[in-house]
Enzyme design. Structure first.
Site: not given
Length: 332
Positions: A278, A190, A139
């Site tokens: 998280v 991943k 992001a």
């Protein structure tokens, strides 16, 4: 379009801003009232410093306001929150518009990919409306307009191309791929390998060690992916090798940073607290391990990460156990 966005984390806010930059009206649902008030007042997200949220992104804690009358719903909650949130949505009525999954994980105990979870909540008739967006995309870089390539998928070609057209910008390229199971699976697993790479770097091992973890980690991903009906070649693309590389190398990666903190001696709880967001690999590690056992697929790297997280094995002892495994012929 009039778009509803479920979730107000950094990735959700980043994509909501991207959609707004294309002229869409976006209403974002936040469970946290303080966060909703803060971003509304400041037009800044605490985890996206330096980025201004467009005025046509509106934040609310009213779920009905986000869901009803929308032409597209985008999901961006935590892995553990996917089923509970969509059960809340169902109580408001089954959506009639497409749903785009952007979270990366596998549900614990059921082993379901999130597209399966949503179909389980709303019924199989909803599956044709479900798609996903995934790939190597932090992001912090996307929100600054840095060139990024990702992949989208759906059960229905029209929905897949709608996602591609809706999200593509001059700097955010979206490639269609019809293997929705493969794209979802890669995005989840991943993160587990990224924790292992963070641990390796945190201990002080070198590039040789990380290269081995990436390669053998991709092998683990491939072995388990086929049990979920994924196409093997999907692991060579943006959702597989692309996302694996960026998550295992980037300083933006929560999972990688989390692994480094574990190697420095922090407990799982303290490492999570220090990151402040998280760490999805902790959740997915449990799911992946469960899938491996169910399908009799050996996953030594995943098992090592699980033992560090949940069985108090030290990172150095985990490395010793991996190095003591019998060497077999390399199969790819």
């Amino acid at each position: 379009m009039n778009i509803g966005y479920l979730g107000a984390g950094s990735w959700a806010t980043c994509l909501a801003s991207l959609l707004a930059s294309k002229g869409h009206e976006v209403t974002v649902w936040a469970r946290n009232t303080a966060l909703a008030n803060e971003v509304t007042a400041t037009r800044n997200h605490p985890h996206l410093p330096g980025a201004t949220i467009p005025d046509n992104v509106r934040f609310t804690t009213d779920l009905a306001d986000v869901v009803k009358g929308k032409e597209l719903l985008v999901e961006g909650v935590t892995s553990a929150g996917v089923r509970p949130v969509f059960e809340e949505v169902k109580r408001l009525g089954v959506p009639s518009c497409p749903i785009v999954i952007t979270s990366k994980g596998i549900e614990q105990n059921t082993g379901m990919l999130f597209s399966d979870v949503i179909a389980d909540v709303f019924g199989e008739s909803m599956r044709a409306q479900i798609g996903c967006l995934s790939g190597p995309s932090h992001a912090e870089e996307v929100v600054m307009g840095l060139p990024t390539s990702v992949v989208c998928s759906a059960y229905n070609n029209e929905v897949m191309h709608l996602i591609q057209q809706t999200f593509t910008t001059h700097s955010f390229r979206v490639y269609p791929n019809s293997d929705i199971a493969g794209i979802e699976f890669c995005g989840a697993m991943k993160n587990v390998i990224a924790i292992a790479c963070g641990i390796s770097d945190g201990i002080g091992f070198g590039d040789n060690s990380k290269a081995a973890l990436l390669t053998r980690g991709l092998h683990e991903m491939r072995k388990l992916a086929v049990t979920k009906g994924c196409r093997s070649e999907t692991l060579n693309g943006l959702a597989g090798m692309g996302d694996l590389c960026v998550t295992c190398f980037s300083p933006h990666s929560r999972n990688y940073k989390f692994g480094r903190l574990l190697a420095q001696g922090l407990s799982m709880e303290k490492a999570r607290e220090k990151i402040g967001m998280v760490v999805e690999g902790c959740y997915s590690c449990v799911s992946v391990r469960q899938l491996g056992k169910k399908n009799h697929v050996p996953l030594p790297i995943t098992e090592a990460v699980y033992a560090i997280l949940y069985e108090n094995l030290t990172p150095k002892d985990a490395v010793k156990q991996l190095l003591q495994r019998a060497i077999k012929e390399e199969h790819l």
